[in-house]
Design a protein around this motif. Structure first.
Motif, mmCIF file in Angstrom:
data_model
loop_
_atom_site.group_PDB
_atom_site.id
_atom_site.type_symbol
_atom_site.label_atom_id
_atom_site.label_comp_id
_atom_site.label_asym_id
_atom_site.label_seq_id
_atom_site.Cartn_x
_atom_site.Cartn_y
_atom_site.Cartn_z
ATOM 1 N N ALA A 24 0.334 -1.394 -0.245
ATOM 2 C CA ALA A 24 0.093 0.287 0.020
ATOM 3 C C ALA A 24 0.661 0.975 -0.238
ATOM 4 C CB ALA A 24 -0.816 -0.604 1.165
ATOM 5 N N LEU A 25 1.994 0.900 0.653
ATOM 6 C CA LEU A 25 3.301 2.750 0.554
ATOM 7 C C LEU A 25 3.390 2.681 -0.898
ATOM 8 C CD1 LEU A 25 4.304 4.573 2.518
ATOM 9 C CD2 LEU A 25 5.535 2.681 3.235
ATOM 10 N N LEU A 26 4.117 1.335 -1.338
ATOM 11 C CA LEU A 26 4.432 2.004 -2.662
ATOM 12 C C LEU A 26 3.433 3.219 -3.168
ATOM 13 C CD1 LEU A 26 6.882 -1.255 -2.566
ATOM 14 C CD2 LEU A 26 7.549 1.287 -2.355
ATOM 15 N N ILE A 27 3.059 2.075 -3.996
ATOM 16 C CA ILE A 27 1.281 2.195 -4.227
ATOM 17 C C ILE A 27 1.337 3.424 -4.221
ATOM 18 C CG2 ILE A 27 -0.936 1.413 -5.298
ATOM 19 C CD1 ILE A 27 -0.724 -1.239 -4.946
ATOM 20 N N ALA A 28 0.578 3.763 -2.574
ATOM 21 C CA ALA A 28 0.467 5.229 -2.737
ATOM 22 C C ALA A 28 1.404 6.316 -2.584
ATOM 23 C CB ALA A 28 0.376 5.474 -0.850
ATOM 24 N N ILE A 29 3.212 5.949 -2.596
ATOM 25 C CA ILE A 29 4.118 6.550 -3.380
ATOM 26 C C ILE A 29 3.970 7.302 -4.251
ATOM 27 C CG2 ILE A 29 6.339 7.576 -3.275
ATOM 28 C CD1 ILE A 29 7.448 5.500 -0.013
ATOM 29 N N THR A 30 3.954 6.096 -4.979
ATOM 30 C CA THR A 30 3.950 6.236 -6.762
ATOM 31 C C THR A 30 2.392 7.175 -7.473
ATOM 32 O OG1 THR A 30 5.121 4.147 -7.307
ATOM 33 C CG2 THR A 30 3.376 4.639 -9.494
ATOM 34 N N ALA A 31 1.327 6.737 -6.650
ATOM 35 C CA ALA A 31 0.178 8.298 -6.666
ATOM 36 C C ALA A 31 0.298 9.237 -6.468
ATOM 37 C CB ALA A 31 -1.225 7.067 -6.160
ATOM 38 N N ALA A 32 1.720 9.738 -5.150
ATOM 39 C CA ALA A 32 1.329 10.627 -4.925
ATOM 40 C C ALA A 32 2.504 11.724 -5.939
ATOM 41 C CB ALA A 32 1.995 10.969 -3.585
ATOM 42 N N ASN A 33 3.587 10.805 -6.745
ATOM 43 C CA ASN A 33 4.067 11.321 -7.397
ATOM 44 C C ASN A 33 3.407 11.989 -8.217
ATOM 45 O OD1 ASN A 33 6.380 11.776 -5.459
ATOM 46 N ND2 ASN A 33 7.140 9.267 -6.373
ATOM 47 N N LEU A 34 2.864 10.723 -8.948
ATOM 48 C CA LEU A 34 1.630 10.777 -10.020
ATOM 49 C C LEU A 34 1.099 12.077 -10.102
ATOM 50 C CD1 LEU A 34 1.501 10.230 -13.123
ATOM 51 C CD2 LEU A 34 -0.310 8.934 -11.772
ATOM 52 N N ALA A 35 0.115 12.207 -8.987
ATOM 53 C CA ALA A 35 -0.250 13.491 -8.684
ATOM 54 C C ALA A 35 0.714 14.473 -8.899
ATOM 55 C CB ALA A 35 -1.221 13.028 -7.944
ATOM 56 N N ARG A 36 1.726 15.103 -8.198
ATOM 57 C CA ARG A 36 2.254 16.135 -8.038
ATOM 58 C C ARG A 36 2.910 16.322 -9.481
ATOM 59 N NH1 ARG A 36 7.490 18.400 -7.459
ATOM 60 N NH2 ARG A 36 7.169 20.556 -6.105
ATOM 61 N N ASN A 37 3.267 15.262 -10.149
ATOM 62 C CA ASN A 37 3.418 15.417 -11.526
ATOM 63 C C ASN A 37 2.814 16.317 -12.578
ATOM 64 O OD1 ASN A 37 6.482 14.285 -11.063
ATOM 65 N ND2 ASN A 37 5.454 12.474 -11.822
ATOM 66 N N ILE A 38 1.399 16.241 -12.361
ATOM 67 C CA ILE A 38 -0.015 16.002 -13.518
ATOM 68 C C ILE A 38 0.003 18.027 -12.351
ATOM 69 C CG2 ILE A 38 -1.755 16.482 -12.999
ATOM 70 C CD1 ILE A 38 -2.255 13.098 -12.587
ATOM 71 N N ALA A 39 0.056 18.157 -11.059
ATOM 72 C CA ALA A 39 -0.216 18.861 -11.140
ATOM 73 C C ALA A 39 1.573 20.079 -11.582
ATOM 74 C CB ALA A 39 -0.229 19.443 -9.329
ATOM 75 N N VAL A 40 2.121 20.134 -11.556
ATOM 76 C CA VAL A 40 3.704 20.828 -11.999
ATOM 77 C C VAL A 40 3.278 20.914 -13.173
ATOM 78 C CG1 VAL A 40 5.686 21.184 -12.680
ATOM 79 C CG2 VAL A 40 4.669 20.000 -10.012
ATOM 80 N N ASP A 41 3.017 19.771 -13.998
ATOM 81 C CA ASP A 41 2.441 20.239 -15.696
ATOM 82 C C ASP A 41 1.863 21.191 -15.691
ATOM 83 O OD1 ASP A 41 4.712 18.225 -16.188
ATOM 84 O OD2 ASP A 41 3.207 16.895 -16.272
ATOM 85 N N TRP A 42 0.257 21.125 -14.878
ATOM 86 C CA TRP A 42 -0.462 22.306 -15.657
ATOM 87 C C TRP A 42 -0.135 23.662 -14.437
ATOM 88 C CZ3 TRP A 42 -3.276 24.880 -11.028
ATOM 89 C CH2 TRP A 42 -4.629 25.871 -11.882
ATOM 90 N N ILE A 43 0.712 23.574 -13.642
ATOM 91 C CA ILE A 43 0.924 25.432 -13.147
ATOM 92 C C ILE A 43 1.618 25.657 -14.086
ATOM 93 C CG2 ILE A 43 2.491 26.789 -11.862
ATOM 94 C CD1 ILE A 43 1.852 24.099 -9.711
#
Length: 254
Positions: A24-43
């Motif tokens: 769960a932790l590994l998947i959560a870290i992957t999802a968190a990084n993906l969310a940040r990358n999407i946010a940064v790309d949008w910015i």
């Protein structure tokens, strides 16, 4: 089950729970990084796009020129421009009297082909007229508001936390369902129906418990039905008494 196999699976439930947490932790870290990358790309593609940057520069220059006219700024009181700068956000400004080139730009080149000089930084210098008409040069840059990056980090942590909790609850719920199922089956056995099968799945301590209950149940069934000296009616009575005794043990009756 042999003693060796029991020792192997002795702490299997603990290992499974730790494995669930790790997965769960590994998947959560992957999802968190993906969310940040999407946010940064949008910015950078929307909030801080080239078009938005050019528009911010235009608006900033117009604001500066309006301030010069309103405050009647000349070289004698040019320090008043500091007050304008303090009112802005995420801006780098430097004022120059004159930075026009007399000749160039050039760079020494040993080859015969012409060498093109990068003039990217020339675009950072803009002309602003003081109140008396004197032109000055302004080096102006608009920076990204770091609050956007702050919210990108918040999106990363929130996404990671939610994904971790949901996955962990989903994995643990699978075990809880099995425990609840065993509880229901024990109630059926406690009601006297010793023929009802116990669900056995997995290889952990809960599975060992289910196997133990099954072995105990089968022992009562075999003991109650294997006394050949009784007649058909006596065998039925003996079997029924054993069933009641086993049911009483399961239900905790004295």
């Amino acid at each position: 089950m042999s003693t060796k196999k029991k020792n192997i699976w002795k702490n299997r439930l603990t290992l499974e729970l730790l494995g669930m947490c790790a997965a769960a932790l590994l998947i959560a870290i992957t999802a968190a990084n993906l969310a940040r990358n999407i946010a940064v790309d949008w910015i950078y593609n929307v909030v801080y796009s080239d078009e938005k940057y050019e528009q911010d520069i235009t608006d900033m220059l117009q604001s500066l020129q309006d301030y010069v006219q309103e405050e009647q700024v000349t070289e004698d009181n040019i320090k008043q421009l500091v007050n304008w700068v303090r009112k802005q956000k995420n801006v780098y400004v430097t004022f120059y009297r004159d930075i026009d080139e007399l000749l160039g730009p050039f760079m020494a080149n040993s080859g015969d082909e012409p060498y093109e000089v990068d003039t990217e930084y020339e675009s950072m210098y803009y002309t602003v007229n003081l109140y008396d008409g004197t032109p000055i040069k302004v080096q102006l840059e608009v920076y990204l508001d770091m609050n956007y990056m702050y919210w990108a980090d918040v999106a990363m942590y929130v996404t990671g936390g939610i994904v971790f909790l949901l996955l962990l609850l989903l994995m643990i719920h699978h075990k809880i369902r099995y425990i609840n199922r065993l509880e229901s089956e024990l109630k059926i056995l406690g009601g006297g129906n010793l023929e009802y099968p116990i669900t056995i799945k997995g290889n952990d301590e809960i599975t060992s418990l289910a196997e133990g209950i099954t072995a105990l149940k089968n022992g009562f069934l075999e003991g109650g039905g294997g006394e050949g000296q009784y007649g058909a009616g006596d065998s039925h009575v003996s079997r029924s008494e054993d069933t009641v005794d086993f049911a009483d043990r399961l239900s905790g009756a004295p």
